[in-house]
Design a protein around this motif. Structure first.
Motif, PDB file in Angstrom:
ATOM      1  N   GLY A   1       5.163  -6.931 -11.518  1.00 39.37           N
ATOM      2  CA  GLY A   1       4.620  -5.757 -12.189  1.00 39.37           C
ATOM      3  C   GLY A   1       3.282  -5.378 -11.616  1.00 39.37           C
ATOM      4  N   ILE A   2       3.083  -4.072 -11.465  1.00 38.12           N
ATOM      5  CA  ILE A   2       1.789  -3.564 -11.015  1.00 38.12           C
ATOM      6  C   ILE A   2       1.395  -2.424 -11.948  1.00 38.12           C
ATOM      7  CG2 ILE A   2       0.428  -2.827  -9.028  1.00 38.12           C
ATOM      8  CD1 ILE A   2       2.933  -3.277  -7.325  1.00 38.12           C
ATOM      9  N   ARG A   3       0.167  -2.484 -12.437  1.00 33.85           N
ATOM     10  CA  ARG A   3      -0.326  -1.412 -13.301  1.00 33.85           C
ATOM     11  C   ARG A   3      -0.602  -0.172 -12.453  1.00 33.85           C
ATOM     12  NH1 ARG A   3       0.689  -2.994 -18.439  1.00 33.85           N
ATOM     13  NH2 ARG A   3      -0.112  -5.060 -18.887  1.00 33.85           N
ATOM     14  N   PRO A   4      -0.397   1.026 -12.983  1.00 32.76           N
ATOM     15  CA  PRO A   4      -0.580   2.256 -12.198  1.00 32.76           C
ATOM     16  C   PRO A   4      -1.961   2.367 -11.563  1.00 32.76           C
ATOM     17  CG  PRO A   4       0.491   2.745 -14.268  1.00 32.76           C
ATOM     18  CD  PRO A   4       0.118   1.293 -14.323  1.00 32.76           C
ATOM     19  N   GLU A   5      -2.998   1.874 -12.289  1.00 30.64           N
ATOM     20  CA  GLU A   5      -4.346   2.043 -11.734  1.00 30.64           C
ATOM     21  C   GLU A   5      -4.661   1.020 -10.649  1.00 30.64           C
ATOM     22  OE1 GLU A   5      -3.682   0.824 -14.642  1.00 30.64           O
ATOM     23  OE2 GLU A   5      -4.876  -0.995 -14.956  1.00 30.64           O
ATOM     24  N   LYS A   6      -3.786   0.025 -10.483  1.00 27.05           N
ATOM     25  CA  LYS A   6      -4.009  -0.991  -9.456  1.00 27.05           C
ATOM     26  C   LYS A   6      -3.409  -0.557  -8.107  1.00 27.05           C
ATOM     27  CE  LYS A   6      -5.538  -4.298 -12.380  1.00 27.05           C
ATOM     28  NZ  LYS A   6      -5.604  -3.504 -13.634  1.00 27.05           N
ATOM     29  N   MET A   7      -2.672   0.540  -8.145  1.00 20.28           N
ATOM     30  CA  MET A   7      -2.051   1.029  -6.913  1.00 20.28           C
ATOM     31  C   MET A   7      -2.942   2.090  -6.281  1.00 20.28           C
ATOM     32  SD  MET A   7       1.968   1.533  -7.603  1.00 20.28           S
ATOM     33  CE  MET A   7       3.124   0.245  -7.220  1.00 20.28           C
ATOM     34  N   ARG A   8      -2.974   2.074  -4.928  1.00 23.92           N
ATOM     35  CA  ARG A   8      -3.725   3.105  -4.221  1.00 23.92           C
ATOM     36  C   ARG A   8      -2.728   4.076  -3.616  1.00 23.92           C
ATOM     37  NH1 ARG A   8      -6.559  -1.438  -3.423  1.00 23.92           N
ATOM     38  NH2 ARG A   8      -5.356  -2.006  -1.590  1.00 23.92           N
ATOM     39  N   ILE A   9      -3.065   5.324  -3.684  1.00 21.36           N
ATOM     40  CA  ILE A   9      -2.175   6.345  -3.126  1.00 21.36           C
ATOM     41  C   ILE A   9      -2.888   6.998  -1.950  1.00 21.36           C
ATOM     42  CG2 ILE A   9      -2.984   8.081  -4.786  1.00 21.36           C
ATOM     43  CD1 ILE A   9      -0.065   9.160  -4.765  1.00 21.36           C
ATOM     44  N   SER A  10      -2.160   7.167  -0.845  1.00 23.88           N
ATOM     45  CA  SER A  10      -2.810   7.705   0.354  1.00 23.88           C
ATOM     46  C   SER A  10      -1.767   8.327   1.274  1.00 23.88           C
ATOM     47  CB  SER A  10      -3.545   6.570   1.055  1.00 23.88           C
ATOM     48  OG  SER A  10      -3.617   6.812   2.429  1.00 23.88           O
ATOM     49  N   ARG A  11      -2.248   9.271   2.112  1.00 27.70           N
ATOM     50  CA  ARG A  11      -1.311   9.876   3.063  1.00 27.70           C
ATOM     51  C   ARG A  11      -1.171   9.019   4.309  1.00 27.70           C
ATOM     52  NH1 ARG A  11      -3.755  14.975   2.098  1.00 27.70           N
ATOM     53  NH2 ARG A  11      -2.529  16.244   0.670  1.00 27.70           N
ATOM     54  N   ASP A  12      -2.148   8.104   4.490  1.00 27.94           N
ATOM     55  CA  ASP A  12      -2.133   7.287   5.711  1.00 27.94           C
ATOM     56  C   ASP A  12      -1.398   5.988   5.477  1.00 27.94           C
ATOM     57  OD1 ASP A  12      -3.856   9.271   6.704  1.00 27.94           O
ATOM     58  OD2 ASP A  12      -5.539   8.246   5.695  1.00 27.94           O
ATOM     59  N   ALA A  13      -0.639   5.585   6.466  1.00 32.23           N
ATOM     60  CA  ALA A  13       0.126   4.353   6.349  1.00 32.23           C
ATOM     61  C   ALA A  13      -0.816   3.155   6.380  1.00 32.23           C
ATOM     62  CB  ALA A  13       1.122   4.245   7.500  1.00 32.23           C
ATOM     63  N   PRO A  14      -0.690   2.252   5.394  1.00 31.32           N
ATOM     64  CA  PRO A  14      -1.534   1.058   5.406  1.00 31.32           C
ATOM     65  C   PRO A  14      -1.051   0.060   6.458  1.00 31.32           C
ATOM     66  CG  PRO A  14      -0.165   1.133   3.439  1.00 31.32           C
ATOM     67  CD  PRO A  14       0.231   2.282   4.292  1.00 31.32           C
ATOM     68  N   ASP A  15      -1.945  -0.907   6.817  1.00 22.54           N
ATOM     69  CA  ASP A  15      -1.565  -1.934   7.785  1.00 22.54           C
ATOM     70  C   ASP A  15      -0.833  -3.060   7.085  1.00 22.54           C
ATOM     71  OD1 ASP A  15      -2.952  -0.423   9.591  1.00 22.54           O
ATOM     72  OD2 ASP A  15      -4.854  -1.487   9.168  1.00 22.54           O
ATOM     73  N   GLY A  16      -0.268  -3.915   7.880  1.00 17.58           N
ATOM     74  CA  GLY A  16       0.320  -5.140   7.346  1.00 17.58           C
ATOM     75  C   GLY A  16       1.772  -4.976   6.964  1.00 17.58           C
ATOM     76  N   ALA A  17       2.403  -6.115   6.751  1.00 15.68           N
ATOM     77  CA  ALA A  17       3.831  -6.123   6.477  1.00 15.68           C
ATOM     78  C   ALA A  17       4.127  -6.085   4.986  1.00 15.68           C
ATOM     79  CB  ALA A  17       4.462  -7.370   7.097  1.00 15.68           C
ATOM     80  N   TYR A  18       3.117  -6.479   4.206  1.00 19.18           N
ATOM     81  CA  TYR A  18       3.385  -6.626   2.773  1.00 19.18           C
ATOM     82  C   TYR A  18       2.647  -5.589   1.932  1.00 19.18           C
ATOM     83  CZ  TYR A  18       4.399 -11.315   4.555  1.00 19.18           C
ATOM     84  OH  TYR A  18       4.865 -12.367   5.255  1.00 19.18           O
ATOM     85  N   ASN A  19       3.059  -5.529   0.660  1.00 24.80           N
ATOM     86  CA  ASN A  19       2.318  -4.838  -0.397  1.00 24.80           C
ATOM     87  C   ASN A  19       2.076  -3.347  -0.152  1.00 24.80           C
ATOM     88  OD1 ASN A  19       2.357  -7.254  -1.578  1.00 24.80           O
ATOM     89  ND2 ASN A  19       0.136  -7.611  -1.544  1.00 24.80           N
ATOM     90  N   HIS A  20       3.073  -2.710   0.403  1.00 24.64           N
ATOM     91  CA  HIS A  20       3.014  -1.248   0.386  1.00 24.64           C
ATOM     92  C   HIS A  20       4.424  -0.701   0.425  1.00 24.64           C
ATOM     93  CE1 HIS A  20       3.905  -1.187   4.676  1.00 24.64           C
ATOM     94  NE2 HIS A  20       3.006  -2.146   4.807  1.00 24.64           N
ATOM     95  N   THR A  21       4.518   0.573   0.019  1.00 26.02           N
ATOM     96  CA  THR A  21       5.806   1.246   0.067  1.00 26.02           C
ATOM     97  C   THR A  21       5.517   2.728   0.215  1.00 26.02           C
ATOM     98  OG1 THR A  21       7.891   1.586  -1.098  1.00 26.02           O
ATOM     99  CG2 THR A  21       5.937   1.470  -2.453  1.00 26.02           C
ATOM    100  N   GLU A  22       6.528   3.522   0.429  1.00 24.62           N
ATOM    101  CA  GLU A  22       6.250   4.948   0.568  1.00 24.62           C
ATOM    102  C   GLU A  22       7.204   5.788  -0.263  1.00 24.62           C
ATOM    103  OE1 GLU A  22       7.984   4.782   5.007  1.00 24.62           O
ATOM    104  OE2 GLU A  22       7.455   6.809   4.339  1.00 24.62           O
ATOM    105  N   GLY A  23       6.776   7.026  -0.491  1.00 20.83           N
ATOM    106  CA  GLY A  23       7.598   7.915  -1.309  1.00 20.83           C
ATOM    107  C   GLY A  23       7.056   9.324  -1.269  1.00 20.83           C
TER     108      GLY A  23
END
Lengths: 377, 305
Positions: free
Chosen positions: A296-318
């Motif tokens: 579970g992740i709280r909405p305010e703990k997520m960052r939203i951005s147009r740029d792709a983050p680095d690394g293999a983990y802990n991001h997704t797109e939509g």
């Protein structure tokens, strides 16, 4: 507010510190177990909230403390004495009722004096105590004492009810949905005022509420109940940041829940595979590899951005499907590749925010390794 | 159009609201107020025999309009101790009946209201059940129970509790038994409907504040059921004053009540004007408790508003 200490669901061994101990209490109504094996230890002077939706057994538990219901089994220890079978009138416990139950045929003054008169206190002392109670709830002016309850506003009635329940100097104060009958604005004002009064008097307090905000504002510790069972006990931040099960995570605040399977479980980290990618969690879990879990992740703990983050983990797109500007923050509804909707909130810390994602933008969501909770039940 | 004018608009008369309110008023005016005015008028006339039991207030003879108002009947009632004592005894019996009905009816209504909700309709039915048989028949049945060789005395003698029959019939005791029996439901029903609506949270709040059950009853339940007590008492007291059938069947020479006197004036003495006077005075006496009742109700309404 009081500093919350380490919380626990079970009574501790050093009972001396625990003022009210509820031990394995069960209450059955015919086939229904309204309260199912609940154990809670409440410390002297704290404000403790029983939180849950209607029918979760919180009110039944409170009524057992007040003496209106007798537990089917279990013990209720108040300062070491088992009061389980004491009648309501013999308990050093007073309750502020939901919608107050002020006696309509008695004046405010007589309502507050009612309990003192039953104790047979001398007249002068009753007068002194009633007056000091009226002062405590700031109804000592303008002849409020001589009015009947129906001549008062909702907020004033609430204060009379509080004064009446405190007049006997109870060892334990019970609040049943104390602010439910007030409108929203008054409710927020009253929350802290009520806490101030209760703390000034120094009485131990158990309150029942279905309103999580109210519980979090007023209580030093919260017990979350569902279907008669106790799920978690803890300080407001503990309940919010480290819920121990899916129900609690979902019930308190908003949460994005992903189902997955444990791929790696090391003492210092674990990795969970989900349809939305791999979650890297910065702590080990008491599980086994291959175990089904939810993250579970709280909405305010997520960052939203147009740029792709680095690394293999802990991001997704939509894609931003919807957004709601709520003043202090904006909520984005992002449709992930898998089709599910993820809620992300972004604080509006500046009046003019530059280039923020908007409708139909392709966005990346990312989060830190310690911002995720792994739930095994 | 202001609503006051609307009342005079024939088109709106037939429209729901006024029709609904107007019908019972019309009924009461036609069948209560008009007859009462006739009785009131009658009380100021002289008795005339030969087919016409009362005379005219206004007569026309030889070019004179004669208005003869006879106040002698009222004077007579004021002076004759018998009437005064009869009114007094009527009030006393009515008051006693009310008190006994309250003592018996309150616990009855209380336990009915506190019974399981599924059981309440049955209990209610049992209170109403006597109404299904003729009132007269039920009062006669008491005769069979209370006479010297009736059920009660026979039973007491058969178990050896008494050697000779107790004389109950045609005494104040038999009258009271009959009156309380007949009027008990009128006490129970308003009390029940009041008590069943009472919020149990008040009782819980009282217990929570250290009040034992008996104290809670006197300090909370009784005061909160005051309007039910008053309504029930009025429903018993008022008709009891003028009660005729029960004293006639179960009462005796000691139990003189005004209903009996009224009957005698009408049918034995054939003195309709005197009977009308007795009736008017009775109504005035009944007005007092009614006025108190109305004032109390108005206060209650005011308090709720």
């Amino acid at each position: 507010m009081q500093q919350a200490e380490q919380a626990q669901a079970r009574p501790r061994d050093d009972v001396a510190q625990d003022f009210l101990v509820i031990q394995n209490v069960v209450k059955s109504f015919d086939a229904l177990r309204a309260v199912d094996d609940v154990s809670i230890a409440i410390r002297k002077g704290e404000i403790f909230a029983l939180l849950g939706s209607s029918g979760c057994g919180k009110t039944t538990l409170l009524r057992m403390l007040a003496g209106f219901e007798v537990p089917t089994s279990g013990k209720i220890l108040l300062a070491g004495t088992d009061i389980r079978t004491f009648p309501a009138y013999a308990r050093p416990i007073n309750m502020m009722f939901q919608s107050y139950a002020l006696f309509p045929h008695l004046t405010v003054w007589d309502n507050i004096a009612f309990g003192l008169r039953r104790d047979g206190l001398p007249k002068a002392e009753i007068a002194e105590r009633v007056d000091s109670m009226l002062k405590l709830v700031q109804l000592h002016l303008k002849g409020y004492g001589k009015r009947k309850p129906h001549q008062l506003s909702g907020g004033q009635q609430q204060r009379v009810a509080l004064a009446r329940s405190l007049a006997k100097r109870p060892q334990l104060l019970l609040l049943d949905e104390p602010l439910a009958a007030l409108d929203k604005k008054l409710r927020e004002e009253t929350q802290l005022e009520l806490v101030n009064i209760v703390e000034r008097v120094g009485v131990t307090c158990v309150m029942v509420t279905h309103d999580q905000e109210e519980a979090m504002t007023m209580a030093s510790r919260i017990a979350v109940m569902s279907e008669g069972k106790l799920l978690q006990v803890g300080a407001p931040d503990e309940i919010y940041e480290t819920p121990n099960c899916r129900f609690v995570a979902d019930f308190i605040g908003n949460v994005n829940m992903f189902n997955g399977r444990v791929a790696i479980d090391e003492p210092d980290h674990c990795i969970v595979d989900t349809l939305e990618g791999q979650f890297y969690v910065g702590h080990g879990i008491s599980g086994t590899k291959g175990m089904d879990v939810s993250v579970g992740i709280r909405p305010e703990k997520m960052r939203i951005s147009r740029d792709a983050p680095d690394g293999a983990y802990n991001h997704t797109e939509g894609v931003v499907e919807n957004m709601a500007y709520l003043g202090s923050y904006t909520v984005y509804h992002v449709k992930l590749k898998t089709g599910r909707i993820c809620k992300v909130s972004a604080a509006n810390t500046q009046r003019h925010l530059g280039d923020r994602p908007t409708w139909n933008d392709r966005v990346y969501l990312s989060w830190g390794q310690s911002d995720v909770v792994v739930l095994t039940r | 159009m202001p609503s006051i004018l609307k009342c005079f608009d024939p088109r709106s008369w037939l429209r729901g609201r006024y029709f609904v309110i107007g019908t019972p008023y019309l009924w009461l005016i036609l069948f209560f107020l008009v007859p009462f005015l006739i009785v009131f008028k009658m009380s100021f006339t002289e008795p005339v025999n030969a087919g016409n039991p009362f005379g005219q207030l206004v007569t026309w003879a030889d070019g004179f309009v004669n208005l003869r108002i006879k106040v002698a009947n009222y004077e007579f009632i004021a002076e004759d101790q018998l009437y005064f004592l009869t009114y007094l005894s009527s009030i006393r019996y009515a008051a006693l009946t009310t008190v006994f009905c309250l003592i018996i009816g309150y616990p009855f209504a209380y336990f009915m209201a506190r019974a399981k909700p599924t059981l309440r309709p049955t209990l209610m039915m049992m209170v109403m059940l006597p109404f299904w048989t003729s009132f007269l028949l039920r009062v006669y049945a008491w005769k069979g129970i209370l006479t010297n060789h009736g059920l009660l005395n026979n039973f007491l003698m058969s178990i050896g509790a008494i050697n000779s029959p107790i004389h109950i019939m045609n005494t104040p005791v038999s009258l009271m038994i009959g009156m309380v029996y007949v009027y008990l439901p009128f006490m129970i029903l308003p009390l029940y409907s009041n008590l069943v609506k009472m919020d149990v949270r008040f009782l819980e709040a009282a217990a929570d504040l250290g009040s034992k059950p008996w104290t809670t009853f006197w300090k909370i339940t009784v005061p909160l059921s005051k309007s039910g007590i008053i309504a029930g008492s009025m429903l018993v007291f008022i008709p009891c004053i003028g009660e005729f059938v029960v004293p006639e069947l179960l009462g005796g020479p000691q139990t003189l009540m005004i209903g009996r006197v009224l009957w005698d004036e009408f049918f034995s003495n054939n003195d309709w004007p005197m009977a009308a006077t007795v009736a008017v005075v009775m109504l005035v006496i009944i007005m007092f408790p009614l006025a108190i009742f109305n004032r109390y109700q108005a206060q209650e309404q005011g308090a709720k508003a």
